[in-house]
Design an enzyme around this catalytic site. Structure first.
Site, PDB file in Angstrom:
ATOM      1  N   ASP A  10     -10.781  42.951 -10.804  1.00 24.91           N
ATOM      2  CA  ASP A  10      -9.571  43.434 -10.121  1.00 24.91           C
ATOM      3  C   ASP A  10      -9.824  43.337  -8.614  1.00 24.91           C
ATOM      4  O   ASP A  10     -10.960  43.148  -8.169  1.00 24.91           O
ATOM      5  CB  ASP A  10      -9.294  44.896 -10.511  1.00 24.91           C
ATOM      6  CG  ASP A  10      -8.074  45.474  -9.804  1.00 24.91           C
ATOM      7  OD1 ASP A  10      -7.073  44.739  -9.628  1.00 24.91           O
ATOM      8  OD2 ASP A  10      -8.102  46.657  -9.399  1.00 24.91           O
ATOM      9  N   SER A  11      -8.762  43.511  -7.847  1.00 25.67           N
ATOM     10  CA  SER A  11      -8.904  43.541  -6.392  1.00 25.67           C
ATOM     11  C   SER A  11      -9.679  44.783  -5.945  1.00 25.67           C
ATOM     12  O   SER A  11     -10.182  44.816  -4.827  1.00 25.67           O
ATOM     13  CB  SER A  11      -7.517  43.565  -5.754  1.00 25.67           C
ATOM     14  OG  SER A  11      -6.799  44.682  -6.246  1.00 25.67           O
ATOM     15  N   CYS A  73      -5.614  42.963 -13.223  1.00 25.91           N
ATOM     16  CA  CYS A  73      -4.862  43.084 -11.982  1.00 25.91           C
ATOM     17  C   CYS A  73      -3.486  42.484 -12.225  1.00 25.91           C
ATOM     18  O   CYS A  73      -3.377  41.300 -12.577  1.00 25.91           O
ATOM     19  CB  CYS A  73      -5.614  42.323 -10.893  1.00 25.91           C
ATOM     20  SG  CYS A  73      -4.765  42.260  -9.310  1.00 25.91           S
ATOM     21  N   GLU A 152      -6.617  53.920  -3.876  1.00 33.88           N
ATOM     22  CA  GLU A 152      -7.957  53.542  -3.404  1.00 33.88           C
ATOM     23  C   GLU A 152      -8.539  54.626  -2.489  1.00 33.88           C
ATOM     24  O   GLU A 152      -9.749  54.769  -2.387  1.00 33.88           O
ATOM     25  CB  GLU A 152      -7.930  52.186  -2.677  1.00 33.88           C
ATOM     26  CG  GLU A 152      -7.719  50.988  -3.588  1.00 33.88           C
ATOM     27  CD  GLU A 152      -8.985  50.521  -4.339  1.00 33.88           C
ATOM     28  OE1 GLU A 152     -10.091  50.656  -3.808  1.00 33.88           O
ATOM     29  OE2 GLU A 152      -8.836  50.018  -5.468  1.00 33.88           O
ATOM     30  N   CYS A 182       0.904  47.485 -12.196  1.00 32.28           N
ATOM     31  CA  CYS A 182      -0.295  47.367 -11.367  1.00 32.28           C
ATOM     32  C   CYS A 182      -1.322  48.289 -11.993  1.00 32.28           C
ATOM     33  O   CYS A 182      -0.998  49.437 -12.358  1.00 32.28           O
ATOM     34  CB  CYS A 182       0.034  47.808  -9.941  1.00 32.28           C
ATOM     35  SG  CYS A 182      -1.434  48.029  -8.911  1.00 32.28           S
ATOM     36  N   HIS A 184      -3.644  49.946 -10.832  1.00 31.68           N
ATOM     37  CA  HIS A 184      -3.953  51.180 -10.104  1.00 31.68           C
ATOM     38  C   HIS A 184      -2.992  52.310 -10.520  1.00 31.68           C
ATOM     39  O   HIS A 184      -3.301  53.474 -10.336  1.00 31.68           O
ATOM     40  CB  HIS A 184      -3.788  50.967  -8.592  1.00 31.68           C
ATOM     41  CG  HIS A 184      -4.929  50.255  -7.929  1.00 31.68           C
ATOM     42  ND1 HIS A 184      -5.206  48.928  -8.146  1.00 31.68           N
ATOM     43  CD2 HIS A 184      -5.864  50.701  -7.033  1.00 31.68           C
ATOM     44  CE1 HIS A 184      -6.266  48.578  -7.406  1.00 31.68           C
ATOM     45  NE2 HIS A 184      -6.673  49.632  -6.729  1.00 31.68           N
TER      46      HIS A 184
HETATM   47  N1  DGL Z   1      -4.737  46.565  -9.356  1.00 28.52           N
HETATM   48  C1  DGL Z   1      -4.020  45.538  -8.655  1.00 28.52           C
HETATM   49  C2  DGL Z   1      -2.799  45.145  -9.455  1.00 28.52           C
HETATM   50  O1  DGL Z   1      -2.788  45.415 -10.626  1.00 28.52           O
HETATM   51  C3  DGL Z   1      -3.762  45.969  -7.254  1.00 28.52           C
HETATM   52  C4  DGL Z   1      -3.360  44.821  -6.395  1.00 28.52           C
HETATM   53  C5  DGL Z   1      -3.630  44.979  -4.949  1.00 28.52           C
HETATM   54  O2  DGL Z   1      -4.799  44.898  -4.604  1.00 28.52           O
HETATM   55  O3  DGL Z   1      -2.684  45.118  -4.188  1.00 28.52           O
HETATM   56  O4  DGL Z   1      -1.858  44.562  -8.983  1.00 28.52           O
END
Ligand code: DGL
Length: 255
Positions: A10-11, A73, A152, A182, A184
């Site tokens: 993931d990011s 992600c 985050e 997303c 998150h």
């Molecule tokens: N968890 C990522 C997603 O599902 C976050 C993306 C981001 O870094 O903006 O989109």
């Protein structure tokens, strides 16, 4: 039996919500996780950069022994899954399709909301899949750019979060289901469900874990490995909170 790990990236650390769902359903699978915390967020960037970062994240996992790569992600799954798949000689899974399929099957003529990063919502990825799987389903969506930085930074509740959430979600009305597009966003589920008490919140990680359980050859465990490109303030605490226990984070670069 295939003892190679499931690679998950993931990011940032939001993808741990997917890793947690995989561990819940498939406790005998070893996970190798990479979170690009030094470069999060991806979802407000252009597609070219997202695709390049996603390719690097995937290559990081492929250098280890993995039997599948999961783009945990929504953003990467929406705009870069083909780029990731082109890198990999193992199956690649994204989080969009399993969740869209679940929503389409359960609410074929219903109203389904989608929230995600700007890149995800602008791509129309979930809406396209939903209209393919359930042409009569009505889809409403909203980009929530501030949710990823809030998560985050460990800010998961309180008046400011509630206000931002209601600003994003009120225009959607009260859909039958809301896809947390997303990875998150499951961390904000209590705030979101307080705003939409009648709506089913769909966790993409849960849908993906069920798909992996039905498709992957089972493993027999091994110590999970959790890599991140930066350990920021609060990263450790949040990782432990998501995984429900101690997580030994290792710093590594995707490049
Ligand atoms: N968890 C990522 C997603 O599902 C976050 C993306 C981001 O870094 O903006 O989109």
């Amino acid at each position: 039996m295939d003892d190679r790990a499931i690679g998950v990236f993931d990011s940032g650390i939001g993808g741990l919500t997917v890793a947690a769902e995989i561990k819940k359903l498939l406790p005998n699978e070893k996970i190798i996780y990479f979170g690009d915390t030094a470069r999060v967020p991806y979802g407000t960037r252009g597609d070219g950069i997202i695709r390049e970062y996603a390719r690097q994240d995937c290559r990081f996992l492929l250098k280890r022994s993995v039997k599948a790569v999961v783009a945990a992600c929504g953003t990467v799954s929406s705009v870069a899954l083909d780029a990731v798949a082109a890198e990999a000689d193992v199956p690649v899974y994204g989080v969009t399709e399993p969740a869209a399929r679940y929503a389409a099957e359960k609410y074929p003529r219903g109203r389904v909301g989608v929230i995600g990063t700007p890149a995800t919502v602008e791509s129309g990825s979930f809406a396209k899949l939903l209209s393919r799987f359930a042409p009569e389903c009505e889809v409403v969506s909203a980009a929530c750019p501030l949710f990823v930085p809030l998560v985050e930074s460990g800010m998961l509740s309180g008046e400011a979060v509630e206000l931002i959430a209601s600003e994003y979600i009120a225009p959607l009305g009260s859909p039958d289901a809301l896809i947390l597009g997303c990875t998150h966003f499951p961390l904000l589920a209590p705030v979101i469900s307080a705003l939409l008490p009648e709506t089913e919140l769909i966790n993409t990680g849960e849908c993906l874990a069920r798909l992996l359980a039905s498709e992957l050859e089972p493993g027999s465990g091994g110590a999970d490995e959790y890599y991140v490109s930066d350990i920021g303030r609060g990263t450790r605490e949040l990782a432990c909170r998501i995984m429900g226990g101690e997580v030994a984070l290792i710093t590594a670069s995707a490049e």
